[in-house]
Design a protein around this motif. Structure first.
Motif, PDB file in Angstrom:
ATOM      1  N   ILE A 125      -8.392   5.317   3.785  1.00 19.95           N
ATOM      2  CA  ILE A 125      -8.564   5.440   5.232  1.00 19.95           C
ATOM      3  C   ILE A 125     -10.044   5.597   5.582  1.00 19.95           C
ATOM      4  O   ILE A 125     -10.543   4.997   6.547  1.00 19.95           O
ATOM      5  CB  ILE A 125      -7.734   6.626   5.765  1.00 19.95           C
ATOM      6  N   SER A 174      -6.489   6.552  -3.681  1.00 21.79           N
ATOM      7  CA  SER A 174      -6.161   7.655  -2.773  1.00 21.79           C
ATOM      8  C   SER A 174      -6.006   7.125  -1.357  1.00 21.79           C
ATOM      9  O   SER A 174      -6.871   6.382  -0.873  1.00 21.79           O
ATOM     10  CB  SER A 174      -7.263   8.720  -2.814  1.00 21.79           C
ATOM     11  N   LEU A 175      -4.934   7.493  -0.695  1.00 22.02           N
ATOM     12  CA  LEU A 175      -4.732   7.064   0.688  1.00 22.02           C
ATOM     13  C   LEU A 175      -5.833   7.609   1.585  1.00 22.02           C
ATOM     14  O   LEU A 175      -6.338   6.899   2.457  1.00 22.02           O
ATOM     15  CB  LEU A 175      -3.365   7.520   1.188  1.00 22.02           C
ATOM     16  N   THR A 176      -6.233   8.846   1.365  1.00 20.45           N
ATOM     17  CA  THR A 176      -7.281   9.455   2.192  1.00 20.45           C
ATOM     18  C   THR A 176      -8.590   8.687   2.078  1.00 20.45           C
ATOM     19  O   THR A 176      -9.235   8.362   3.090  1.00 20.45           O
ATOM     20  CB  THR A 176      -7.508  10.921   1.779  1.00 20.45           C
ATOM     21  N   LEU A 196       0.832  -1.209   0.000  1.00 20.28           N
ATOM     22  CA  LEU A 196       0.000   0.000   0.000  1.00 20.28           C
ATOM     23  C   LEU A 196       0.867   1.259   0.000  1.00 20.28           C
ATOM     24  O   LEU A 196       0.576   2.227  -0.705  1.00 20.28           O
ATOM     25  CB  LEU A 196      -0.925  -0.002   1.216  1.00 20.28           C
ATOM     26  N   GLY A 197       1.922   1.243   0.795  1.00 18.20           N
ATOM     27  CA  GLY A 197       2.817   2.392   0.823  1.00 18.20           C
ATOM     28  C   GLY A 197       3.455   2.657  -0.520  1.00 18.20           C
ATOM     29  O   GLY A 197       3.575   3.810  -0.956  1.00 18.20           O
ATOM     30  N   LEU A 226       0.561   3.681  -3.191  1.00 19.46           N
ATOM     31  CA  LEU A 226      -0.089   4.958  -2.888  1.00 19.46           C
ATOM     32  C   LEU A 226       0.919   6.066  -2.607  1.00 19.46           C
ATOM     33  O   LEU A 226       0.523   7.178  -2.261  1.00 19.46           O
ATOM     34  CB  LEU A 226      -1.026   4.786  -1.690  1.00 19.46           C
ATOM     35  N   GLY A 256       1.897   7.257   7.332  1.00 17.53           N
ATOM     36  CA  GLY A 256       0.615   7.458   6.668  1.00 17.53           C
ATOM     37  C   GLY A 256      -0.146   6.159   6.490  1.00 17.53           C
ATOM     38  O   GLY A 256      -1.361   6.087   6.726  1.00 17.53           O
ATOM     39  N   VAL A 257       0.576   5.108   6.078  1.00 19.12           N
ATOM     40  CA  VAL A 257      -0.065   3.815   5.855  1.00 19.12           C
ATOM     41  C   VAL A 257      -0.577   3.221   7.162  1.00 19.12           C
ATOM     42  O   VAL A 257      -1.580   2.489   7.166  1.00 19.12           O
ATOM     43  CB  VAL A 257       0.924   2.846   5.159  1.00 19.12           C
ATOM     44  N   ALA A 260       2.954   6.543  -0.132  1.00 21.91           N
ATOM     45  CA  ALA A 260       2.718   7.038   1.224  1.00 21.91           C
ATOM     46  C   ALA A 260       3.832   6.573   2.149  1.00 21.91           C
ATOM     47  O   ALA A 260       4.457   5.525   1.933  1.00 21.91           O
ATOM     48  CB  ALA A 260       1.370   6.549   1.738  1.00 21.91           C
ATOM     49  N   VAL A 299      -4.226   3.163   7.932  1.00 19.31           N
ATOM     50  CA  VAL A 299      -5.129   2.195   7.304  1.00 19.31           C
ATOM     51  C   VAL A 299      -5.622   1.189   8.343  1.00 19.31           C
ATOM     52  O   VAL A 299      -6.775   0.749   8.300  1.00 19.31           O
ATOM     53  CB  VAL A 299      -4.418   1.480   6.132  1.00 19.31           C
TER      54      VAL A 299
END
Length: 513
Positions: free
Chosen positions: A110, A105-107, A44-45, A48, A54-55, A50, A58
């Motif tokens: 989340i 999108s990471l946002t 994911l990092g 994305l 940030g990850v 990130a 999740v």
């Protein structure tokens, strides 16, 4: 017109098997949502773009969402209907899974994980439905079977994630599409199989109590889950811990003053309920210590560090974790039988001692594959027996209209235990690394840190055994009142072997009209 209890019981016997299977499938969705991202955080990092900090949100978003919604939705189910609440939660779970599967999108991911976190309420809602609809003779076995799907779903999710992300171009979207498919299947099963009945207490929702409880849990879990990233002595972590204590006091004051509290404080501090929640904390710690500890251990490159098995994520899941998951699926119904035969507290204590042996074996005998697998199986049995006995202890300790919220709080206690295990083990593995590794190799933990981690898990289960034998009592009825069961059972579950009540104890029957 009066309802014939014998007709209700006969109907429940005919319909209990598909009901249990549907609720088991729904509960499996909960555990899959919790563990499905653990093997793919690095992916994911990368995909994305990130940072690791940030990850980490999740997983944290799911945890915080569960803390907010599980007790609230458990109470909503008690008041306005379990089936409609369960369906609503599953719809939100499907929406969250679709969003997670389709976003880049990471946002938004989340946000999607926060939606999935509400699915944690499925488990206490399912146990409440079982208490309403399943006959007393089958109730503990049904609760144990549904509970076993939590451990099975966690292991299955790790295996499926490993399979779906194999190859030179792994894709995290497929993991969430699989989650979507299982959630839709569970939604359909619940819609068509689960009856729309059971006890409903009605009344107003205590939003102030729900809000203060949520604030307390969010601050506490935020400090625990982000402590390694922020620093345990940072202002943020210390502030969150202090804030959680303050909000805990505010919550208690609110619940003592409102007319219809979210949580009846008499129930919450009742010895049987309180010690069951303490046991949930320890079992949650041990459960997550098993998954994360074994997974990390077997992936260590033996040729570089002298221990581990250089396993891939898929091999770690299939070869080392899946056996304990499958055994747990069998052990949980056995735990339900033991609840009836030797009482729930002794089943909890027996399982805890089996787990102590398993984690001790892991701590000091993890040098070969058979040792790790067999020790993991013992740890899995301990978790399964814990999941089988705690719902029975709760069911025998609270009135039927408080079953959902009581099991919701117990679920949160296990989540807190899992969060503590994650924080403690992550910190331990990072605190002492092997020096002199080749350039380009990330820091790898010393073998002694795994030994310490497994020893701590053994200690947690040893404390669980103490709680079961010393903390839990012979009589579990709160405030001296008999506990009523739903219309299908018609009898007090205490006489079904949940506690050490005398064989000749008289139960108060309850039938519906």
């Amino acid at each position: 017109m009066a309802h014939d209890p014998s007709e209700t019981s006969a109907h429940a016997r005919r319909s209990s098997t598909p009901l249990i299977l549907a609720l088991g499938l729904a509960a499996m969705v909960v555990s899959m949502a919790q563990t499905q991202v653990i093997p793919i955080l690095a992916l994911l990092g990368s995909d994305l773009h990130a940072s690791s900090a940030g990850v980490s949100w999740v997983t944290t978003a799911t945890l915080l969402s569960a803390a907010v919604f599980t007790p609230l939705l458990g109470r909503v189910g008690d008041q306005y209907g379990k089936k409609r609440t369960l369906i609503a939660v599953l719809v939100v779970m499907v929406a969250g899974s679709v969003l997670a599967a389709s976003t880049t999108s990471l946002t938004l991911l989340i946000v999607a994980r926060a939606l999935q976190g509400s699915a944690t309420a499925i488990f206490p809602l399912g146990l409440s439905i079982i208490r309403d609809e399943v006959p007393a003779k089958k109730m503990h076995g049904a609760m144990a079977l549904v509970s076993s799907t939590l451990a099975f779903g966690s292991g299955l999710s790790l295996v499926v994630t490993g399979l779906l992300t194999q190859g030179s171009h792994p894709n995290y979207h497929s993991v969430f599409w699989f989650s979507t498919a299982v959630s839709v299947l569970a939604l359909v099963a619940v819609f068509f199989v689960v009856p729309d009945g059971g006890h409903r207490s009605g009344g107003r929702i205590d939003f102030l109590g729900a809000g203060t409880l949520a604030a307390f849990l969010v601050l506490l879990l935020l400090a625990i889950s982000q402590g390694h990233t922020w620093g345990w002595s940072s202002d943020k972590v210390i502030g969150c811990f202090i804030g959680s204590v303050v909000m805990a006091v505010v919550w208690v004051v609110v619940e003592l003053k409102v007319a219809s509290p979210l949580v009846d404080m008499r129930m919450f501090v009742h010895r049987q309920v309180a010690f069951t929640n303490v046991a949930g904390l320890f079992v949650g710690f041990a459960s997550f210590a098993m998954f994360i500890g074994i997974s990390y251990l077997v992936q260590m490159p033996r040729q570089l560090v002298g221990y581990g098995f250089t396993a891939s994520v898929l091999r770690a899941s299939v070869e080392y974790l899946l056996p304990s998951t499958l055994v747990a699926l069998i052990a949980a119904p056995l735990g339900g039988i033991l609840v009836r035969r030797i009482t729930a507290r002794y089943t909890l204590g027996l399982g805890a001692l089996i787990g102590v042996a398993g984690f001790a074996w892991l701590a000091w005998g993890h040098g070969s594959t058979p040792n790790v697998i067999m020790a993991g199986i013992l740890a899995g049995i301990a978790v399964a027996f814990g999941y089988a006995s705690m719902p029975a202890l709760i069911a025998a300790s609270v009135p039927v209209e408080q079953t959902g919220i009581a099991n919701g709080i117990n679920s949160i206690s296990r989540s807190v235990g899992s969060s503590i295990a994650s924080a403690v083990i992550t910190s331990l593995l990072a605190s002492k690394v092997i020096p002199g590794l080749p350039k380009g190799i990330p820091p790898l933990p010393a073998e002694s840190q795994f030994t310490t981690s497994f020893a701590l898990a053994a200690g947690a289960l040893l404390l669980t055994a103490v709680v079961a034998v010393v903390g839990l009592t012979r009589h579990s009825r709160p405030h001296g009142e008999p506990v009523a069961v739903g219309h299908a059972a018609g009898t007090d579950p205490v006489v079904a072997g949940t506690t050490d009540a005398p064989a000749g104890a008289t139960a108060v029957s309850r039938t519906t009209t």
